[in-house]
Write a protein that holds these residues in place. Sequence first.
Motif, PDB file in Angstrom:
ATOM      1  N   ASP B  48       0.865  -1.183   0.000  1.00 37.68           N
ATOM      2  CA  ASP B  48       0.000   0.000   0.000  1.00 37.68           C
ATOM      3  C   ASP B  48       0.896   1.225   0.000  1.00 37.68           C
ATOM      4  N   LEU B  49       0.409   2.300  -0.577  1.00 38.31           N
ATOM      5  CA  LEU B  49       1.132   3.555  -0.471  1.00 38.31           C
ATOM      6  C   LEU B  49       0.123   4.618  -0.097  1.00 38.31           C
ATOM      7  N   ARG B  50       0.372   5.304   1.014  1.00 37.46           N
ATOM      8  CA  ARG B  50      -0.521   6.384   1.435  1.00 37.46           C
ATOM      9  C   ARG B  50       0.207   7.704   1.330  1.00 37.46           C
ATOM     10  N   ASP B  51      -0.554   8.728   1.010  1.00 40.12           N
ATOM     11  CA  ASP B  51       0.054  10.032   0.751  1.00 40.12           C
ATOM     12  C   ASP B  51      -0.600  11.085   1.629  1.00 40.12           C
ATOM     13  N   SER B  52       0.204  11.852   2.346  1.00 40.34           N
ATOM     14  CA  SER B  52      -0.354  12.973   3.087  1.00 40.34           C
ATOM     15  C   SER B  52       0.497  14.206   2.780  1.00 40.34           C
ATOM     16  N   GLU B  53       0.192  15.303   3.454  1.00 35.67           N
ATOM     17  CA  GLU B  53       0.828  16.578   3.134  1.00 35.67           C
ATOM     18  C   GLU B  53       2.358  16.511   3.179  1.00 35.67           C
ATOM     19  N   ASN B  54       2.890  15.916   4.260  1.00 31.00           N
ATOM     20  CA  ASN B  54       4.332  15.991   4.468  1.00 31.00           C
ATOM     21  C   ASN B  54       5.105  14.706   4.212  1.00 31.00           C
ATOM     22  N   GLU B  55       4.371  13.606   3.988  1.00 34.86           N
ATOM     23  CA  GLU B  55       5.090  12.350   3.782  1.00 34.86           C
ATOM     24  C   GLU B  55       4.217  11.334   3.054  1.00 34.86           C
ATOM     25  N   SER B  56       4.885  10.288   2.529  1.00 33.98           N
ATOM     26  CA  SER B  56       4.164   9.125   2.027  1.00 33.98           C
ATOM     27  C   SER B  56       4.539   7.963   2.929  1.00 33.98           C
ATOM     28  N   VAL B  57       3.600   7.059   3.121  1.00 36.13           N
ATOM     29  CA  VAL B  57       3.883   5.882   3.941  1.00 36.13           C
ATOM     30  C   VAL B  57       3.640   4.635   3.111  1.00 36.13           C
ATOM     31  N   LEU B  58       4.668   3.802   3.023  1.00 33.60           N
ATOM     32  CA  LEU B  58       4.565   2.564   2.259  1.00 33.60           C
ATOM     33  C   LEU B  58       4.429   1.409   3.244  1.00 33.60           C
ATOM     34  N   ALA B  59       3.527   0.492   2.980  1.00 36.53           N
ATOM     35  CA  ALA B  59       3.375  -0.686   3.841  1.00 36.53           C
ATOM     36  C   ALA B  59       3.436  -1.922   2.964  1.00 36.53           C
ATOM     37  N   MET B  60       4.495  -2.706   3.136  1.00 33.29           N
ATOM     38  CA  MET B  60       4.693  -3.885   2.285  1.00 33.29           C
ATOM     39  C   MET B  60       4.560  -5.151   3.120  1.00 33.29           C
ATOM     40  N   GLU B  61       3.896  -6.148   2.574  1.00 32.90           N
ATOM     41  CA  GLU B  61       3.707  -7.402   3.302  1.00 32.90           C
ATOM     42  C   GLU B  61       4.944  -8.290   3.183  1.00 32.90           C
ATOM     43  N   LEU B  62       5.599  -8.510   4.314  1.00 31.37           N
ATOM     44  CA  LEU B  62       6.771  -9.385   4.328  1.00 31.37           C
ATOM     45  C   LEU B  62       6.681 -10.368   5.493  1.00 31.37           C
ATOM     46  N   PRO B  63       5.708 -11.266   5.474  1.00 35.92           N
ATOM     47  CA  PRO B  63       5.587 -12.198   6.596  1.00 35.92           C
ATOM     48  C   PRO B  63       6.778 -13.148   6.658  1.00 35.92           C
ATOM     49  N   GLY B  64       7.196 -13.459   7.876  1.00 34.27           N
ATOM     50  CA  GLY B  64       8.266 -14.432   8.067  1.00 34.27           C
ATOM     51  C   GLY B  64       9.646 -13.951   7.663  1.00 34.27           C
TER      52      GLY B  64
END
Lengths: 129, 148
Positions: B48-64
């Motif tokens: 997922d990639l989320r975008d806000s005013e001052n930053e982007s946040v990436l969340a990647m699935e890496l189980p194990g």
Amino acid sequence: MNTRAMETQNVQTDALTRTTPVYCRVPAADIYETGDAYVLMLDLPGARKESISLTLEKGELRVKAENDRTDPAEGMLFFSDVPPGAYTRVFSLGEGINLANVDARFENGVLTVKLYKNEERKPREITIH
Amino acid sequence: MLVRLQRFPLLRPSWENVMDFERDVDSLFDTLLGGTVVPRTRRAPVMDLRDSENESVLAMELPGVAKEDVKISVEKGILTISGERKDPGLPEGSRPLRSEISYGTFVRTLELPHPVNVDAIAAELNNGILRVVLPKAEEARPRAISVK
């Protein structure tokens, strides 16, 4: 009176034509058998330990968990290729499993469930007299 | 999903197009079949990639995946996340019954959607999710322009 009848009809039509799909995501699993147990490993990235439900009922093991990987408060979602929906998977259990003794732990997004075999299923050495 | 990918062509480095095409076809079938999802193996990790005013946040699935087995690098506006999911192996004398989880190396690259303050990138790995915070560089932040 007339309007009321119309309203009721609308609601029914709505229920019949509702097309919103209900998503669920089937997590990948590894299963192996050891001498005294069956071990099940399930990928549940983004789940929290408290959100995982593990139920044993009628010879089935049900796993459900939410995927809380990001918080909508962190901004608008502008890209995602993560399949939608909560994790759901059901395993049928065969005979010979000791349901009173099940171990489960969750680590690094992987749920490991250990189902012990009943005494009579365990391998035994037979002594020759 | 098809529409969403086309709207952000910048996020698709060209060499990854084949994989993206496969994913597009898969997601088309998922949509048509009302969310029937087959367990997937052997592909770039999803995110997922989320975008806000001052930053982007990436969340990647890496189980194990262990923390020390993940590598993140930024070069010329391209973010690369690579690493390895080590096979824990089976205990001696055991017999595999089902193997759907894929082990081994993975890599995913993306063109950063905005200039990033590289020194302030922060990453953490929790419950199988790698979270990378990409703070926007000063010039990428929204500014109010006053009308004279």
